[in-house]
Write an enzyme that holds these catalytic residues in place. Structure first.
Site, short mmCIF file in Angstrom:
data_model
loop_
_atom_site.label_atom_id
_atom_site.label_comp_id
_atom_site.label_asym_id
_atom_site.label_seq_id
_atom_site.Cartn_x
_atom_site.Cartn_y
_atom_site.Cartn_z
N HIS A 83 2.41 13.15 -25.96
CA HIS A 83 2.27 14.31 -25.07
C HIS A 83 3.63 14.57 -24.40
O HIS A 83 4.25 13.63 -23.90
CB HIS A 83 1.19 14.03 -24.02
CG HIS A 83 0.97 15.17 -23.09
ND1 HIS A 83 0.26 16.30 -23.47
CD2 HIS A 83 1.37 15.38 -21.83
CE1 HIS A 83 0.25 17.15 -22.46
NE2 HIS A 83 0.91 16.61 -21.45
N ASN B 181 -1.85 9.41 -29.23
CA ASN B 181 -1.34 10.77 -29.13
C ASN B 181 0.03 10.74 -28.45
O ASN B 181 0.32 9.83 -27.68
CB ASN B 181 -2.31 11.62 -28.29
CG ASN B 181 -1.86 13.06 -28.16
OD1 ASN B 181 -1.37 13.66 -29.13
ND2 ASN B 181 -1.98 13.63 -26.97
N ASN C 247 7.70 14.82 -35.06
CA ASN C 247 7.28 13.45 -34.74
C ASN C 247 6.83 12.72 -36.00
O ASN C 247 7.13 11.54 -36.17
CB ASN C 247 6.16 13.47 -33.69
CG ASN C 247 6.70 13.57 -32.29
OD1 ASN C 247 7.27 12.61 -31.76
ND2 ASN C 247 6.56 14.74 -31.68
N MET D 56 -3.05 20.20 -32.46
CA MET D 56 -3.40 21.07 -31.34
C MET D 56 -4.89 21.39 -31.27
O MET D 56 -5.26 22.53 -31.00
CB MET D 56 -2.56 22.36 -31.40
CG MET D 56 -1.07 22.11 -31.25
SD MET D 56 -0.70 20.94 -29.93
CE MET D 56 0.69 21.73 -29.17
N ILE E 239 -8.68 19.76 -29.69
CA ILE E 239 -9.32 18.72 -28.89
C ILE E 239 -10.32 17.99 -29.80
O ILE E 239 -11.03 18.62 -30.58
CB ILE E 239 -10.01 19.34 -27.66
CG1 ILE E 239 -8.92 19.86 -26.71
CG2 ILE E 239 -10.91 18.34 -26.96
CD1 ILE E 239 -9.42 20.68 -25.56
N LEU E 240 -10.32 16.66 -29.71
CA LEU E 240 -11.21 15.89 -30.57
C LEU E 240 -12.60 15.83 -29.95
O LEU E 240 -12.74 15.68 -28.73
CB LEU E 240 -10.67 14.47 -30.74
CG LEU E 240 -9.33 14.33 -31.46
CD1 LEU E 240 -8.87 12.87 -31.44
CD2 LEU E 240 -9.42 14.82 -32.91
N GLY F 194 5.94 19.10 -37.33
CA GLY F 194 5.89 17.68 -37.70
C GLY F 194 7.19 16.91 -37.50
O GLY F 194 7.49 16.00 -38.26
C1 GAR Z 1 5.50 17.72 -29.50
O1 GAR Z 1 6.33 18.07 -28.42
C2 GAR Z 1 4.25 17.01 -29.00
O2 GAR Z 1 4.50 16.18 -27.91
C3 GAR Z 1 3.39 18.17 -28.61
O3 GAR Z 1 3.59 19.13 -29.62
C4 GAR Z 1 4.90 18.96 -30.17
C5 GAR Z 1 4.76 18.80 -31.65
O4 GAR Z 1 6.01 18.80 -32.27
N1 GAR Z 1 2.02 17.79 -28.52
C6 GAR Z 1 1.16 18.34 -27.67
O5 GAR Z 1 1.49 19.21 -26.88
C7 GAR Z 1 -0.25 17.80 -27.76
N2 GAR Z 1 -1.07 18.40 -26.77
P1 GAR Z 1 6.19 18.26 -33.74
O6 GAR Z 1 5.16 19.02 -34.60
O7 GAR Z 1 7.58 18.67 -34.10
O8 GAR Z 1 5.97 16.79 -33.75
#
Ligand code: GAR
Length: 200
Positions: free
Chosen positions: A104, A102, A9, A85, A87-88, A7
């Protein structure tokens, strides 16, 4: 906010809410993973933190419909996927059409899916980065809102590249949410225009 892991982000968005950059409140943080550290971050921010166990549901559709019900109770305007992680299902996407974002860790439409920092390195691209996009029924295919570009260094590994991309993610995700909340996003088909964009 939907999360599955550490988390970071989510934390960037919490910080942006607390500083007033994003004029919104985080109604609920839902994780499909019980020990996701993001739930802890949510609690520290005094936000509702909910673990939803996919094992309690017979299918992805059933799980997603339960999430839709839960989110509707919180009367949310926007669903933000932040390292979520799963898919919706189409039912979920339909329920919040145009209101799901989202982040990415690649420059879409290059490298959708998983392990994309590795894929960027393997392909030999000179630039990668991150993309905030609206979610449609496809995997990482929805209209692009913002992108951050990260040059790839000769000695980059997945770890070093991921860290630099993450730094960019933490800037552009709050910006995209801010623009949504301030009603500055204009969606014209696949193109998303941002009114009065502020420089990073
Ligand atoms: C982030 O790098 C995000 O972009 C990626 O997972 C990580 C989560 O980090 N998302 C994906 O790959 C979605 N397919 P976080 O939990 O520290 O935010």
């Amino acid at each position: 906010m939907l999360i599955s892991g550490r988390g970071s982000n989510l934390q960037a968005i919490i910080n942006a809410v607390e500083s007033g950059q994003v004029p919104a409140s985080i109604r609920v943080v839902i994780s499909n993973v019980e020990d996701a550290y993001g739930l802890e971050r949510a609690r520290k921010h005094q936000a509702e933190a909910v673990f939803c166990n996919p094992k309690n549901y017979s299918s992805r559709r059933e799980f997603d419909l339960a999430l839709v019900d839960l989110l509707k109770k919180y009367e949310i305007d926007l669903v933000c996927l932040a390292g979520y992680m799963r898919i919706l299902s189409p039912e979920f996407v339909q329920a919040f059409k145009g209101r799901i974002m989202n982040i990415h860790p690649a420059l879409l439409p290059s490298f959708p899916g998983l392990d994309v920092q590795q894929k960027a390195l393997d392909h030999g691209v000179k630039f990668s980065g991150c993309t905030v996009h609206f979610v449609d029924e496809g995997v990482d295919t929805g209209p692009i809102i913002l992108q951050g570009v990260v040059p790839i260094e000769e000695d980059d590994t997945v770890e070093t590249l991921s860290i630099r991309i993450l730094r960019e993610e933490h800037k552009i995700y709050p910006m995209a949410i801010q623009a949504f909340v301030e009603e500055r996003l204009i969606v014209e088909g696949r193109r998303v225009k941002i009114r009065d964009i502020v420089d990073l």
